[in-house]
Write an enzyme that holds these catalytic residues in place. Structure first.
Site, mmCIF file in Angstrom:
data_model
loop_
_atom_site.group_PDB
_atom_site.id
_atom_site.type_symbol
_atom_site.label_atom_id
_atom_site.label_comp_id
_atom_site.label_asym_id
_atom_site.label_seq_id
_atom_site.Cartn_x
_atom_site.Cartn_y
_atom_site.Cartn_z
ATOM 1 N N ASP A 131 114.898 50.340 58.457
ATOM 2 C CA ASP A 131 115.033 49.653 59.745
ATOM 3 C C ASP A 131 116.488 49.263 60.027
ATOM 4 O OD1 ASP A 131 112.316 49.670 59.053
ATOM 5 O OD2 ASP A 131 111.910 47.833 60.153
ATOM 6 N N HIS A 188 117.110 47.762 63.615
ATOM 7 C CA HIS A 188 116.774 46.638 64.494
ATOM 8 C C HIS A 188 117.961 46.119 65.300
ATOM 9 C CE1 HIS A 188 112.546 46.044 63.917
ATOM 10 N NE2 HIS A 188 112.666 46.036 62.595
ATOM 11 N N ASP A 199 112.431 52.067 63.830
ATOM 12 C CA ASP A 199 112.793 50.685 64.152
ATOM 13 C C ASP A 199 114.300 50.560 64.384
ATOM 14 O OD1 ASP A 199 110.144 50.010 64.088
ATOM 15 O OD2 ASP A 199 110.375 48.355 62.664
ATOM 16 N N ASP A 218 115.144 46.221 68.936
ATOM 17 C CA ASP A 218 114.496 44.908 68.897
ATOM 18 C C ASP A 218 115.133 43.992 67.850
ATOM 19 O OD1 ASP A 218 112.749 45.363 70.973
ATOM 20 O OD2 ASP A 218 111.071 45.960 69.695
ATOM 21 N N ARG A 219 115.039 42.694 68.137
ATOM 22 C CA ARG A 219 115.459 41.603 67.260
ATOM 23 C C ARG A 219 116.976 41.442 67.189
ATOM 24 N NH1 ARG A 219 111.085 39.426 64.792
ATOM 25 N NH2 ARG A 219 109.286 40.724 64.353
ATOM 26 N N ASN A 274 107.246 51.486 64.477
ATOM 27 C CA ASN A 274 106.317 50.745 65.323
ATOM 28 C C ASN A 274 107.027 50.030 66.474
ATOM 29 O OD1 ASN A 274 107.297 49.016 63.069
ATOM 30 N ND2 ASN A 274 106.103 47.430 64.086
ATOM 31 N N HIS A 275 108.331 49.795 66.367
ATOM 32 C CA HIS A 275 109.058 49.164 67.473
ATOM 33 C C HIS A 275 109.508 50.169 68.525
ATOM 34 C CE1 HIS A 275 109.645 44.814 66.541
ATOM 35 N NE2 HIS A 275 109.164 45.233 65.382
ATOM 36 N N HIS A 300 107.610 55.827 58.642
ATOM 37 C CA HIS A 300 108.065 54.459 58.871
ATOM 38 C C HIS A 300 107.219 53.445 58.116
ATOM 39 C CE1 HIS A 300 109.824 50.955 60.677
ATOM 40 N NE2 HIS A 300 108.609 50.522 60.974
ATOM 41 N N ARG A 322 99.013 42.192 59.671
ATOM 42 C CA ARG A 322 99.795 42.447 60.871
ATOM 43 C C ARG A 322 98.920 42.591 62.116
ATOM 44 N NH1 ARG A 322 105.150 44.399 59.771
ATOM 45 N NH2 ARG A 322 105.502 45.103 57.622
ATOM 46 N N HIS A 382 109.930 49.562 57.166
ATOM 47 C CA HIS A 382 108.919 48.692 57.785
ATOM 48 C C HIS A 382 108.810 47.290 57.207
ATOM 49 C CE1 HIS A 382 105.545 47.920 60.374
ATOM 50 N NE2 HIS A 382 104.602 48.011 59.450
#
Length: 350
Positions: A97, A99, A125, A128-129, A157-158, A207, A254, A281
């Site tokens: 990731d 991010h 990923d 995001d964040r 997943n993002h 992922h 999750r 992940h």
């Protein structure tokens, strides 16, 4: 640290799933390496524009909306030819990731070597964040268009319309461009990203993890990936599942995907003739973590995750003989990074 919630907002733009990827039958089979290297050529003028955009993105300066639209169109022509389980040659360096932590991505390239000098496989990923999801994803996408055989991007997943509306990428696009158009261009590209990769037929990269709906690699090849990430099923599980010290399968905290044990991982490896599952992940404080007698490894490449977790990051290098070497790195020093004046994501989302 994230959950998929059924109550997430619906995308503002309607989504048409369509009939699937061009050449889906080929995607479901094993593509030859010659097929993989059949790429759409770039004209010299387009190459020059692309090099300029890459230089601009390397300075953490986002490019114009019209340039994003053209870049995504070029990327789609390349990604549509790639398989659900994309074949990758060694040597290659795999990354977890990112991010949106742009300056830590720059640090990753400093430690692992720049692209195209080093071959890279990023396991999703990208957004995001972090503070710079736009610049991070567009730089990786521009490198993919410029050097399609040197960098592989698979979906996390993002890379999802629903998730990015909650965890920052949607708001970042809206703030930087004044509209949601760039978010739409990028989320359309998410649908074309491969679901997994296979290094020299021996290392399976994904992922998240495995699925009770998937026994063989051909099960993954049969998925029509051109769609928003579903809330359940095989495609969802590949991006949301996690390994755990248990036997068999269990529900995931999750809210999406499953927990799977060492018996599941070892059976999958045996049935598919592979040596190792590499995945991302999950935050790992040491940057990487072996499980199940080294049948599986988690690689995490976002140091000091969310600018507060204090973890180191790792990348995993495979040489041409698949000999492994981890490289550990810390967050980029404070004097090398810029920080926006205000937070992009409220604390309660962390």
């Amino acid at each position: 640290p994230h959950r998929l919630q059924a109550a997430l907002p619906s995308p503002s733009a309607s989504f048409r799933s369509g009939p699937g990827l061009r050449g889906l039958a080929r995607s479901r089979g094993s593509a030859s390496r010659a097929d993989q290297r059949r790429r759409v050529p770039l004209l010299a003028s387009a190459m020059s524009d692309l090099d300029r955009q890459i230089d601009q993105l390397r300075r953490c300066e986002y490019i114009k909306e019209s340039e994003v639209k053209a870049l995504c169109a070029k990327a789609r022509e390349i990604l549509v030819e790639e398989c659900n389980v994309q074949r990758v040659d060694a040597p290659v360096t795999i990354c977890g990731d990112i991010h949106g932590q742009f300056y830590d991505l720059v640090e990753l390239f400093r430690v692992g070597g720049d692209c195209p000098d080093t071959n890279y496989l990023f396991m999703g990923d990208f957004v995001d964040r972090g503070f710079y999801s736009v610049e991070t994803f567009l730089l990786l996408l521009a490198l993919k268009v410029r050097y399609p055989d040197r960098i592989t991007l698979i979906r996390g997943n993002h890379e999802s319309r629903q998730i990015t509306q909650v965890y920052g990428f949607y708001d970042e696009c809206l703030r930087k461009y004044g509209s949601v158009n760039v978010w739409r261009y990028c989320t359309e590209i998410f649908d074309y990203l491969s679901l997994a990769a296979l290094i020299e037929d021996r290392v399976f990269c994904v992922h998240g993890g495995l699925s009770p709906s998937i026994t063989t690699l051909d099960d993954i090849r049969s998925i029509d990936r051109k769609q928003e990430v579903p809330h359940d099923g095989a495609m969802c599980d590949l991006m949301w599942s996690d390994p755990e010290d248990l036997e068999g399968w269990n529900l995931s905290p999750r809210g999406a995907g499953f927990l799977f044990g060492g018996d599941i991982a070892n059976r999958f490896n045996r049935d598919n003739g592979i040596d190792l599952i590499a995945r991302a992940h999950q935050l790992v404080m040491e940057g990487y973590k072996w499980m199940f007698s080294e049948a599986l490894v988690t690689v995490w490449s976002a140091p000091n995750y969310c600018y507060r977790c204090g973890n180191v990051a790792a990348i995993l290098e495979f040489d041409e003989h698949l000999k492994q070497q981890f490289r550990i790195f810390e967050a980029a020093p404070a004097d090398a990074r810029g920080v926006p004046a205000r937070k992009l994501v409220p604390d309660y989302f962390l």
